[in-house]
Design a protein around this motif. Structure first.
Motif, PDB file in Angstrom:
ATOM      1  N   GLN B  36       4.209  10.541   0.898  1.00  0.00           N
ATOM      2  CA  GLN B  36       4.215  12.010   0.943  1.00  0.00           C
ATOM      3  C   GLN B  36       2.855  12.465   1.441  1.00  0.00           C
ATOM      4  OE1 GLN B  36       3.526  14.194  -2.754  1.00  0.00           O
ATOM      5  NE2 GLN B  36       5.407  15.321  -2.403  1.00  0.00           N
ATOM      6  N   GLN B  37       2.856  13.360   2.422  1.00  0.00           N
ATOM      7  CA  GLN B  37       1.591  13.863   2.953  1.00  0.00           C
ATOM      8  C   GLN B  37       1.578  15.381   2.926  1.00  0.00           C
ATOM      9  OE1 GLN B  37       0.661  12.973   7.115  1.00  0.00           O
ATOM     10  NE2 GLN B  37      -1.514  12.855   6.638  1.00  0.00           N
ATOM     11  N   GLY B  38       0.727  15.939   2.076  1.00  0.00           N
ATOM     12  CA  GLY B  38       0.559  17.388   2.031  1.00  0.00           C
ATOM     13  C   GLY B  38      -0.320  17.853   3.175  1.00  0.00           C
ATOM     14  N   PRO B  39      -0.349  19.158   3.447  1.00  0.00           N
ATOM     15  CA  PRO B  39      -1.156  19.699   4.547  1.00  0.00           C
ATOM     16  C   PRO B  39      -2.617  19.297   4.413  1.00  0.00           C
ATOM     17  CG  PRO B  39       0.270  21.373   3.609  1.00  0.00           C
ATOM     18  CD  PRO B  39       0.358  20.192   2.698  1.00  0.00           C
ATOM     19  N   GLY B  40      -3.155  18.678   5.462  1.00  0.00           N
ATOM     20  CA  GLY B  40      -4.553  18.279   5.463  1.00  0.00           C
ATOM     21  C   GLY B  40      -4.897  17.174   4.488  1.00  0.00           C
ATOM     22  N   GLN B  41      -3.890  16.505   3.968  1.00  0.00           N
ATOM     23  CA  GLN B  41      -4.114  15.438   2.982  1.00  0.00           C
ATOM     24  C   GLN B  41      -3.818  14.069   3.583  1.00  0.00           C
ATOM     25  OE1 GLN B  41      -5.220  16.265  -0.214  1.00  0.00           O
ATOM     26  NE2 GLN B  41      -5.372  18.291   0.730  1.00  0.00           N
ATOM     27  N   ASP B  42      -4.239  13.025   2.889  1.00  0.00           N
ATOM     28  CA  ASP B  42      -3.877  11.677   3.299  1.00  0.00           C
ATOM     29  C   ASP B  42      -2.505  11.330   2.720  1.00  0.00           C
ATOM     30  OD1 ASP B  42      -4.774   9.749   0.651  1.00  0.00           O
ATOM     31  OD2 ASP B  42      -5.701  11.737   0.854  1.00  0.00           O
ATOM     32  N   PRO B  43      -1.792  10.397   3.340  1.00  0.00           N
ATOM     33  CA  PRO B  43      -0.493   9.998   2.806  1.00  0.00           C
ATOM     34  C   PRO B  43      -0.630   9.363   1.424  1.00  0.00           C
ATOM     35  CG  PRO B  43      -0.767   9.243   5.071  1.00  0.00           C
ATOM     36  CD  PRO B  43      -2.117   9.722   4.599  1.00  0.00           C
ATOM     37  N   GLN B  44       0.232   9.792   0.518  1.00  0.00           N
ATOM     38  CA  GLN B  44       0.242   9.257  -0.837  1.00  0.00           C
ATOM     39  C   GLN B  44       1.499   8.406  -1.019  1.00  0.00           C
ATOM     40  OE1 GLN B  44      -2.154   9.775  -3.373  1.00  0.00           O
ATOM     41  NE2 GLN B  44      -3.357  10.550  -1.656  1.00  0.00           N
ATOM     42  N   PHE B  45       1.306   7.202  -1.516  1.00  0.00           N
ATOM     43  CA  PHE B  45       2.407   6.274  -1.690  1.00  0.00           C
ATOM     44  C   PHE B  45       3.351   6.751  -2.793  1.00  0.00           C
ATOM     45  CE2 PHE B  45       4.657   2.378  -1.800  1.00  0.00           C
ATOM     46  CZ  PHE B  45       4.803   1.989  -3.118  1.00  0.00           C
ATOM     47  N   LEU B  46       4.642   6.699  -2.515  1.00  0.00           N
ATOM     48  CA  LEU B  46       5.643   7.094  -3.510  1.00  0.00           C
ATOM     49  C   LEU B  46       6.343   5.871  -4.103  1.00  0.00           C
ATOM     50  CD1 LEU B  46       7.352  10.161  -1.774  1.00  0.00           C
ATOM     51  CD2 LEU B  46       5.684  10.200  -3.633  1.00  0.00           C
ATOM     52  N   ILE B  47       6.965   5.077  -3.228  1.00  0.00           N
ATOM     53  CA  ILE B  47       7.790   3.974  -3.709  1.00  0.00           C
ATOM     54  C   ILE B  47       8.059   3.027  -2.544  1.00  0.00           C
ATOM     55  CG2 ILE B  47      10.006   5.109  -3.231  1.00  0.00           C
ATOM     56  CD1 ILE B  47      10.942   4.063  -6.027  1.00  0.00           C
ATOM     57  N   SER B  48       8.373   1.772  -2.879  1.00  0.00           N
ATOM     58  CA  SER B  48       8.694   0.807  -1.825  1.00  0.00           C
ATOM     59  C   SER B  48       9.820  -0.116  -2.281  1.00  0.00           C
ATOM     60  CB  SER B  48       7.460  -0.026  -1.450  1.00  0.00           C
ATOM     61  OG  SER B  48       7.018  -0.791  -2.549  1.00  0.00           O
ATOM     62  N   PHE B  49      10.477  -0.688  -1.281  1.00  0.00           N
ATOM     63  CA  PHE B  49      11.583  -1.601  -1.529  1.00  0.00           C
ATOM     64  C   PHE B  49      11.435  -2.831  -0.649  1.00  0.00           C
ATOM     65  CE2 PHE B  49      14.256   1.021  -4.165  1.00  0.00           C
ATOM     66  CZ  PHE B  49      13.794   2.288  -3.892  1.00  0.00           C
ATOM     67  N   TYR B  50      11.761  -3.972  -1.224  1.00  0.00           N
ATOM     68  CA  TYR B  50      11.760  -5.229  -0.494  1.00  0.00           C
ATOM     69  C   TYR B  50      13.074  -5.917  -0.780  1.00  0.00           C
ATOM     70  CZ  TYR B  50      10.746 -10.159   0.469  1.00  0.00           C
ATOM     71  OH  TYR B  50      10.808 -11.445   0.905  1.00  0.00           O
ATOM     72  N   GLU B  51      13.813  -6.226   0.256  1.00  0.00           N
ATOM     73  CA  GLU B  51      15.117  -6.879   0.095  1.00  0.00           C
ATOM     74  C   GLU B  51      15.998  -6.132  -0.911  1.00  0.00           C
ATOM     75  OE1 GLU B  51      16.888  -9.086   1.525  1.00  0.00           O
ATOM     76  OE2 GLU B  51      15.440  -9.883   2.959  1.00  0.00           O
ATOM     77  N   LYS B  52      16.016  -4.830  -0.774  1.00  0.00           N
ATOM     78  CA  LYS B  52      16.901  -3.939  -1.527  1.00  0.00           C
ATOM     79  C   LYS B  52      16.515  -3.773  -2.996  1.00  0.00           C
ATOM     80  CE  LYS B  52      19.461  -6.579   0.699  1.00  0.00           C
ATOM     81  NZ  LYS B  52      20.489  -7.558   1.086  1.00  0.00           N
ATOM     82  N   MET B  53      15.380  -4.339  -3.375  1.00  0.00           N
ATOM     83  CA  MET B  53      14.902  -4.175  -4.745  1.00  0.00           C
ATOM     84  C   MET B  53      13.614  -3.351  -4.717  1.00  0.00           C
ATOM     85  SD  MET B  53      16.985  -5.906  -6.724  1.00  0.00           S
ATOM     86  CE  MET B  53      16.052  -6.325  -8.193  1.00  0.00           C
ATOM     87  N   GLN B  54      13.447  -2.476  -5.710  1.00  0.00           N
ATOM     88  CA  GLN B  54      12.196  -1.727  -5.795  1.00  0.00           C
ATOM     89  C   GLN B  54      11.045  -2.706  -5.999  1.00  0.00           C
ATOM     90  OE1 GLN B  54      12.059   1.802  -8.443  1.00  0.00           O
ATOM     91  NE2 GLN B  54      10.100   1.003  -9.155  1.00  0.00           N
ATOM     92  N   SER B  55      10.009  -2.581  -5.173  1.00  0.00           N
ATOM     93  CA  SER B  55       8.906  -3.526  -5.255  1.00  0.00           C
ATOM     94  C   SER B  55       7.629  -2.913  -5.806  1.00  0.00           C
ATOM     95  CB  SER B  55       8.618  -4.145  -3.887  1.00  0.00           C
ATOM     96  OG  SER B  55       8.436  -3.134  -2.911  1.00  0.00           O
TER      97      SER B  55
END
Lengths: 112, 114
Positions: B36-55
């Motif tokens: 998620q990247q707000g105006p003038g902000q750096d991207p903030q990590f939300l969530i990730s998946f590897y091989e269909k599983m939340q990683s």
């Protein structure tokens, strides 16, 4: 608290000059340090990346310098061009991790 | 070369509505990240998946959920939208489950909550 500290916040360089952006980190578990370029309304694009086992990496006009003992790394853009005007983000991640942690970004303007 | 495809590119929703963002990774990439990247902000990590599983999970509100499907595409579901959810949402993909391999970003979805 910003885990990756980036400076300067903004930078103005004349065409043909050298742009230098610096980043510092605290977590010694980080082992991958990419730089991303982002144009307004676009996604970040990977420019160049380095790992701690080398002190410098060069790709075209872009060079990363890495100082492991100081926990600092920097991006040098040689012969800067107006088309390089964008926001640049440094980032870091760790081998056991699964996410990129970004610096706050540097807005670069290259004037003709 | 095929890139990461995100849809829709723009989305306008009202407060308390729901939104679904879609991400189609580069072919043969098995790992998807949401930022998620707000105006003038750096991207903030939300969530990730590897091989269909939340990683991994970052600063993702409980109102948000995500999953990765059998074809490796991913969807970010956002409910009870708030004005503060207005941002650019990026999906990135890579191969092998580790963030220290090249991650390629999509063009993003601009969400505006009114």
């Amino acid at each position: 608290q910003q885990q990756v500290k980036q400076s300067p916040q903004s930078l103005i360089v004349q065409k043909g000059g050298i742009s230098i952006i610096n980043c510092a980190y605290e977590n010694t578990a980080f082992d991958y340090f990419p730089w991303y370029q982002q144009f307004p309304g676009k996604g970040p694009a990977l420019l160049i990346a380095i790992r701690p086992d080398v002190s410098e990496k060069k790709e075209g006009r872009f060079t990363i310098s890495f100082n492991k003992s100081a926990k600092q790394f920097s991006l040098h853009i040689m012969d800067s061009q107006p088309g390089d005007s964008a926001t640049y983000f440094c980032a870091a991640s760790m081998d056991s991790g699964n996410k990129l942690i970004f610096g706050a970004g540097t807005r670069l303007a290259v004037h003709p | 070369a095929a890139g990461v495809i995100q849809s829709p590119r723009h989305l306008i929703k009202e407060k308390r509505e729901t939104a679904t963002l879609k991400c189609y990774p580069i072919p043969r990439h098995d790992t998807v990240y949401w930022y998620q990247q707000g105006p003038g902000q750096d991207p903030q990590f939300l969530i990730s998946f590897y091989e269909k599983m939340q990683s991994d999970k970052g600063s993702i509100p409980d109102r948000f959920s995500a999953q990765q499907f059998s074809d490796y595409h991913s969807e970010l579901n956002m409910s009870s939208l708030e004005l503060g959810d207005s941002a650019l949402y990026f999906c990135a993909s890579s191969w092998g489950g580790q963030a220290n391999t090249e991650a390629f970003f999509g063009q993003g979805t601009r969400l505006t909550v009114v």
